[in-house]
Motif scaffolding. Structure first.
Motif: not given
Length: 302
Positions: A173-178
Motif C-alpha cells: 500500500n502506497f501513496l504518491v505525492q507532489e
C-alpha cells in the motif's frame, strides 16, 4: 502518579529519558514490553497480566509503540484505556496517525495544508492517477513506512509508473505525492505536547538525498517555529487526537504543509537540537491532566 511506559526496549533513549523525567518528579514508573502483556476480555470486566502477574492500578500509560508492533501494541493500550488508565495518545489516535492515507484524509478535511496526494489500486488507472497529481518529480511513500524507509523520489513519468508497478506486484500500500522543490530537502519537526509546540528543529537532508530523517543521515538544529507553523502543528495533532506528537512540516510558497504526524516521536534528536527537556514536558503534561481530573475516565466501549 503510578506510570507505565509501553516500550520493547528499556535502553532506548526515549524510554530512558521518560523514566528519568518521571523519577526526577517523584513518580513511580515501570517499563512494560507490550508483547509480554496479555489480556482477558469479558463482559464482566477487563484484566491484564505481565510475565505471569496481574497488572492494575496504573494512573497513566505512555505508549512508545513501534510500527512493527502497532496492531498488538494498540490492543494492549486499548485494554489499559478500558481499565480506566489515562493515556495522552489513545489507541485509536495512534492507528489514525500510523495510516498515512487515513491521516491525510482527516487533515485535508480540516483544511490543513498538505502536499497533493493520490492513491489508487488498479493498474489500469495508473496513467490517469498520475495525471491527477501533475508532472514529476513525484514522491512515492509506503503507507505505513517510518524513519524515511519506503520513501522514493522519481524524476520521470516512466520511473513513477515503474515504481508503482513494482510496488503493486509486492501488494504494498502506497501513496504518491507532489514534490515540493522549494523546501530544498529540509523539513521542520514540531514537537507538540498538550496542545502547544514545546520544541522545534529544522532537519536538512544529506547531499544527494531528499529525505531529512536523522536516521537517514540528515542533520538538525534547533529553531523557533513561526506562529503559523505552530498553529498548523497543533491543529494537526488535535485532528488526529494526539496529546503528544511529532509533526513534520515543510515550508512552501503556499505556507506550511504537513508531511506526517508521528504518534511515537523520538526524543533524542529534538532534545539535542533544541536543548529542551521534552521528556519532562511530557511527564508534566500527563501529571497535570490527572491532577485536573481530565485524565481519569472510562473508555468508550465499542
Amino acid at each position: 502518579m503510578k506510570l507505565a511506559i509501553l516500550s520493547r526496549n528499556t535502553k532506548l533513549y526515549s524510554t530512558r529519558r521518560l523514566v528519568e523525567a518521571a523519577r526526577e518528579r517523584g513518580h513511580s514508573v515501570r517499563v512494560l514490553d507490550p508483547l509480554r502483556c496479555y489480556m482477558r476480555i469479558a463482559s464482566d470486566g477487563f484484566e491484564m497480566h505481565y510475565k505471569g502477574r496481574e497488572i492494575s492500578g496504573y494512573h497513566a500509560v505512555i505508549p512508545r509503540i513501534g510500527a512493527s508492533v502497532t496492531r498488538y501494541g494498540s490492543a494492549v493500550l486499548r485494554q489499559f484505556e478500558l481499565m480506566d488508565t489515562y493515556t495522552p495518545n489513545t489507541s485509536d489516535a495512534i492507528l489514525r496517525a500510523r495510516d498515512k492515507l487515513r491521516s491525510h484524509q482527516l487533515l485535508a478535511a480540516e483544511s490543513i495544508g498538505l502536499p497533493a496526494t493520490v492513491f489508487g489500486d488498479n493498474p489500469d488507472d495508473t496513467a490517469d492517477l498520475l495525471s491527477m497529481l501533475g508532472p514529476p518529480p513525484h514522491v512515492i511513500k509506503l503507507n505505513e513506512g517510518t524513519q524515511g524507509a519506503g520513501v522514493m523520489l522519481t524524476e520521470k513519468l516512466s520511473a513513477s509508473k515503474g515504481v508503482i508497478e513494482a510496488l503493486r506486484g509486492l501488494y504494498a500500500n502506497f501513496l504518491v505525492q507532489e514534490f515540493v522543490a522549494e523546501a530544498k530537502g529540509a523539513d521542520l519537526r514540531c514537537f507538540v505536547v498538550g496542545g502547544r509546540v514545546v520544541a522545534a528543529m529544522k532537519r536538512q537532508a544529506p547531499k544527494g538525498d531528499f529525505r531529512s530523517n536523522l536516521h537517514r543521515g540528515g542533520t538538525a538544529k534547533g529553531v523557533r517555529a513561526s506562529a503559523a507553523e505552530q498553529e498548523v502543528a497543533v491543529r494537526a495533532a488535535r485532528v488526529l487526537g494526539l496529546g503528544v506528537a511529532g509533526v513534520d512540516l515543510i515550508r512552501s510558497v503556499r505556507g506550511p504543509l504537513v508531511l506526517e504526524v508521528n504518534a511515537s516521536p523520538g526524543l533524542e534528536g529534538i532534545e539535542e537540537a533544541s536543548g529542551v527537556d521534552v521528556a519532562g514536558e511530557i511527564i508534566e503534561h500527563v501529571a497535570g491532566q490527572l491532577k485536573l481530573g481530565t485524565g481519569r475516565r472510562t473508555a468508550t466501549r465499542r
